[in-house]
Design a protein around this motif. Structure first.
Motif, mmCIF file in Angstrom:
data_model
loop_
_atom_site.group_PDB
_atom_site.id
_atom_site.type_symbol
_atom_site.label_atom_id
_atom_site.label_comp_id
_atom_site.label_asym_id
_atom_site.label_seq_id
_atom_site.Cartn_x
_atom_site.Cartn_y
_atom_site.Cartn_z
ATOM 1 N N ARG A 221 0.810 -1.236 -0.156
ATOM 2 C CA ARG A 221 0.057 0.019 0.015
ATOM 3 C C ARG A 221 0.762 1.051 -0.010
ATOM 4 N N HIS A 222 2.076 1.313 0.567
ATOM 5 C CA HIS A 222 2.871 2.376 0.816
ATOM 6 C C HIS A 222 4.089 2.305 -0.162
ATOM 7 N N ARG A 225 3.511 1.535 -4.469
ATOM 8 C CA ARG A 225 3.053 2.793 -5.354
ATOM 9 C C ARG A 225 4.233 3.894 -5.565
ATOM 10 N N ASN A 226 4.776 4.206 -4.279
ATOM 11 C CA ASN A 226 5.671 5.222 -4.491
ATOM 12 C C ASN A 226 6.749 4.920 -5.376
ATOM 13 N N ILE A 229 6.545 5.198 -9.679
ATOM 14 C CA ILE A 229 6.620 6.522 -10.151
ATOM 15 C C ILE A 229 7.836 6.612 -11.171
ATOM 16 N N LEU A 299 -0.715 8.302 -11.057
ATOM 17 C CA LEU A 299 -0.068 7.872 -9.848
ATOM 18 C C LEU A 299 0.402 9.034 -8.683
ATOM 19 N N ASP A 300 0.892 10.072 -9.228
ATOM 20 C CA ASP A 300 1.293 10.932 -8.213
ATOM 21 C C ASP A 300 0.477 12.245 -8.138
ATOM 22 N N PRO A 301 -0.144 12.460 -7.082
ATOM 23 C CA PRO A 301 -1.222 13.637 -7.086
ATOM 24 C C PRO A 301 -0.032 14.835 -7.201
ATOM 25 N N ARG A 302 0.980 14.895 -6.921
ATOM 26 C CA ARG A 302 2.027 16.340 -6.949
ATOM 27 C C ARG A 302 2.076 16.710 -8.405
ATOM 28 N N ARG A 304 0.081 15.719 -10.768
ATOM 29 C CA ARG A 304 -1.089 15.884 -11.079
ATOM 30 C C ARG A 304 -1.423 17.579 -10.965
ATOM 31 N N ASN B 116 2.223 9.875 3.710
ATOM 32 C CA ASN B 116 2.513 9.281 2.327
ATOM 33 C C ASN B 116 2.093 10.307 1.290
ATOM 34 N N PRO B 117 2.726 10.645 0.334
ATOM 35 C CA PRO B 117 2.474 11.692 -0.544
ATOM 36 C C PRO B 117 1.221 11.340 -1.598
ATOM 37 N N THR B 118 1.180 10.083 -1.893
ATOM 38 C CA THR B 118 0.287 9.572 -2.968
ATOM 39 C C THR B 118 -0.902 9.083 -2.486
ATOM 40 N N MET B 119 -1.261 9.281 -1.116
ATOM 41 C CA MET B 119 -2.582 8.658 -0.452
ATOM 42 C C MET B 119 -3.253 9.994 0.131
ATOM 43 N N GLU B 127 -6.759 4.456 7.621
ATOM 44 C CA GLU B 127 -6.108 3.153 7.357
ATOM 45 C C GLU B 127 -6.289 2.128 8.363
ATOM 46 N N TYR B 162 -4.781 15.743 -0.631
ATOM 47 C CA TYR B 162 -3.372 15.112 -0.426
ATOM 48 C C TYR B 162 -2.633 15.798 0.492
ATOM 49 N N HIS B 164 0.358 17.305 0.378
ATOM 50 C CA HIS B 164 0.964 18.502 -0.468
ATOM 51 C C HIS B 164 0.015 19.834 -0.507
#
Lengths: 310, 345
Positions: A221-222, A225-226, A229, A299-302, A304, B116-119, B127, B162, B164
């Motif tokens: 989960r953590h 995914r990261n 990228i 995949l990466d909200p930043r 986006r 976590n930057p992507t969650m 969680e 998120y 950020h």
């Protein structure tokens, strides 16, 4: 978003143009041309120059180049003198076979590469990591023509399990796909390994552990995914390598795709085919790069956020 | 407010107390294994904030991580961490996973890297609830409640954001909500305000204090910042080079230090009210925990050091009721000490 997209498409067109122009120049710098190949070694100089005159090959290179670009823009990539057909039609006929080969190889490489990379990266320095790193180093170093021939020797000639060459049914696909996948698997595994090893030292992984999650949940989960990228970014840069590999592998296995067509056309100085194939492969590479960027922004909200604000 | 003996009475061991006994952490260092934390004992009492203070390398953060079993695999942890009658250092991996988040949870230093930057914030806070079988929407709803509880405005709309998209202070609030999600009784806050702007620090400390009272939590506040401690801590554990050098009620310790290190720490804090800004900086540099000086580890920097301090490790002794010091001359300090600590109040 829109101006960025326009810029992006402009860059893609520029890249394809660059590939076409380079190929154009390099082809004409090579000794011999359609006239010498077509007439054979016994032809007289007079015959050759007469044919050159007829084909327009004696015009200045810049004139030929502009003439070619002019028709290419309208979608006319010239006619193959050997196939007596539109070059792009010939290339597109062979395209599905190349797509089948590269997609199969990529699927293999991504699955196995990601798996190996995660296994190695989650315990850097341990035995698993060292074994996998060693194996992938070898896989990356072996040239495809050699590993292809070795596979033919083993699987086709000694064990007689699979056909050695040709492109009929799916059994013909196995060996070339594996050969093409070997170096690509190594690339994916090595990037994934370093990415996972780096991500697992991030503080948010400790946060995930402090929630009482299982190691498996922390990883899937953590961490993964990261980690994916940067893998997507770098793998997309290697799509060109994959296409180049396909050219060699198709030749080794007599796989009737764009690659083997391209190699034959270079030998025959069939300029139209070489150029049409180059255009197609360049378009594939830039499109795949674009898709990788789109995937990354999912995949990466930043990323986006950056894309919408700029 | 309380005298030492009253405090000692109120410290009767209950299920709500986490007792750390003789905690020793051995880690591989440049020259073999070294006990970077050595024989640390203290209690986290229900409803109180225990401050764990020391310079970098004093082993304070490692001590906190050992309580939740998050010391790297290469390390060895000895001693006892008693939750009621249960020694957490003897608990298996599965049991420790239950303890983390549900009994003891952690607020980390830098919320910009600890999330976590992507969650989404909501998914991260919820969680642990999903692990307990709540549905996605239930967990989301509960996460919104928690974010609201820690003072994030418009929480219901921001569960989908998120990290950020949050400011530093908001991220740390989200981190705190995440720590509260499993309804733990103990919160370990590891330098929770160090990475934040000064103006935000006070608000986060206030929030932690409010949550401790409202939710009946025991808090361990790990910090190098004496000002933070003087505002928030009820009890204080002063660490130097992996050992406890002084322990007691926070006000008493800061007003009348019984260890020269504590005294030096207090004097080194510049006072805002007084002209002479930098009071009295601590001489020398912190001891390397992998290469701890013999005898009292503080002796190379200590104004009171004598021959005895260079060879004999001082034991942690109760000097006055409820006040412990690991100095050979603690009684002397007890009689004479009248440091500039009043400034801190």
């Amino acid at each position: 978003m829109l101006p960025q997209l326009v810029r992006r498409v402009g860059l893609m067109i520029f890249t394809v143009w660059g590939a076409v122009s380079l190929t154009f120049v390099i082809l004409r710098l090579a000794p011999g041309d359609q006239a010498t190949v077509q007439l054979g070694p016994d032809a007289t100089a007079a015959d050759v120059s007469a044919l050159r005159e007829e084909l327009g090959l004696n015009r200045p290179m810049l004139v030929q180049y502009l003439d070619y670009l002019g028709s290419a823009i309208t979608g006319d990539f010239g006619e193959s003198y050997r196939f007596r057909e539109s070059a792009m039609t010939v290339v597109l006929d062979r395209f599905p076979a190349t797509v089948l080969l590269t997609v199969t190889a990529s699927a293999l490489a991504l699955t196995i590469g990601l798996l190996l990379g995660v296994l190695a990266g989650r315990s850097p320095g341990r035995l698993v990591d060292r074994v996998i790193s060693g194996i992938t180093l070898v896989m990356q170093a072996i040239p495809s023509f050699w590993s292809g021939i070795m596979l033919i020797l083993l699987m086709a000639l000694t064990l007689r399990l699979l056909p050695s060459a040709g492109s009929g049914d799916l059994r013909h696909l196995v060996l070339p796909a594996i050969t093409l996948a070997i170096p690509f698997t190594a690339i994916v595994a090595r990037i994934t390994r370093s990415s996972v090893a780096e991500v697992t030292t991030e503080p948010y992984i400790l946060t995930a552990r402090s929630k009482g999650l299982s190691e498996r949940a922390v990883l899937t989960r953590h961490a993964v995914r990261n980690s994916v990228i940067p893998v997507v970014t770098i793998v997309s840069l290697h799509i060109g390598t994959l296409m180049g590999g396909a050219v060699i592998v198709e030749q080794v296995f007599a796989w009737e795709g764009v690659g083997s067509l391209l190699v034959g056309a270079v030998g025959n100085r069939d300029y139209a085919i070489v150029q049409a194939a180059t255009v197609l492969l360049a378009i594939v590479v830039v499109t795949m790069n674009l898709l990788a960027d789109v995937l990354n922004s999912r995949l990466d909200p930043r990323i986006r956020a950056g894309a919408t604000t700029s | 407010m309380m005298s030492g003996s009253q405090r000692e009475e109120s410290r009767r061991v209950s299920a709500g107390t986490l007792r750390v006994r003789d905690l020793t952490i051995v880690l591989p260092g440049p020259r073999g294994m070294a006990d970077v934390v050595d024989g640390v004992s203290f209690d986290m009492v229900e409803g109180r904030t225990t401050g764990l203070i020391g310079e970098s390398g004093s082993g304070k953060s490692l001590t906190a991580m050992a309580l939740v079993g998050l010391i790297p695999d290469t390390g060895v942890v000895r001693g006892q961490v008693l939750l009621g009658d249960e020694d957490l250092l003897k608990a298996g991996r599965a049991r420790m996973r239950q303890v983390r988040g549900a009994e003891i949870s952690v607020v980390f230093q830098d919320p910009s890297t600890a999330l976590n930057p992507t969650m989404t914030i909501g998914d991260q806070v919820g969680e642990i609830l999903r692990e307990r079988g709540l549905s996605r929407s239930q967990a989301r709803e509960r996460a919104a409640d928690l974010l609201d509880h820690v003072g994030i405005p418009d929480a219901a709309a921001r569960v989908g954001a998120y990290p950020h998209e949050f400011s530093g202070g908001m991220r740390q609030r989200a981190m705190i909500a995440l720590a509260l999600a499993g309804q733990p009784r103990f919160i370990l806050a590891d330098e929770p305000t160090t990475a934040l702007d000064v103006t935000v620090q006070a608000r986060i400390l206030d929030l932690l204090g409010r949550l401790r009272d409202e939710d009946h939590l025991s808090m361990l506040l790990v910090s190098h910042d004496l000002r933070v401690m003087s505002h928030v801590a009820d009890d204080l554990v002063v660490m130097y080079a992996g050992r406890v050098c002084e322990r007691g009620g926070a006000k008493a310790v800061l007003n009348r230090p019984l260890h020269p290190y504590t005294d030096a720490l207090v004097r080194s804090v510049p006072s805002v009210h007084v002209e002479s800004a930098i009071a009295d900086p601590l001489p020398g540099s912190p001891a390397n925990p992998f290469d701890r000086p013999a005898g009292c580890p503080f002796h190379p920097r200590c104004p009171l050091a004598e021959d005895r301090c260079r060879t004999e490790v001082p034991a942690l002794r109760e000097i006055v009721p409820g006040r412990f010091s690991a100095c050979h001359f603690a009684e002397l300090a007890e009689r004479t000490s009248d440091s500039g600590a009043e400034e801190l109040r």
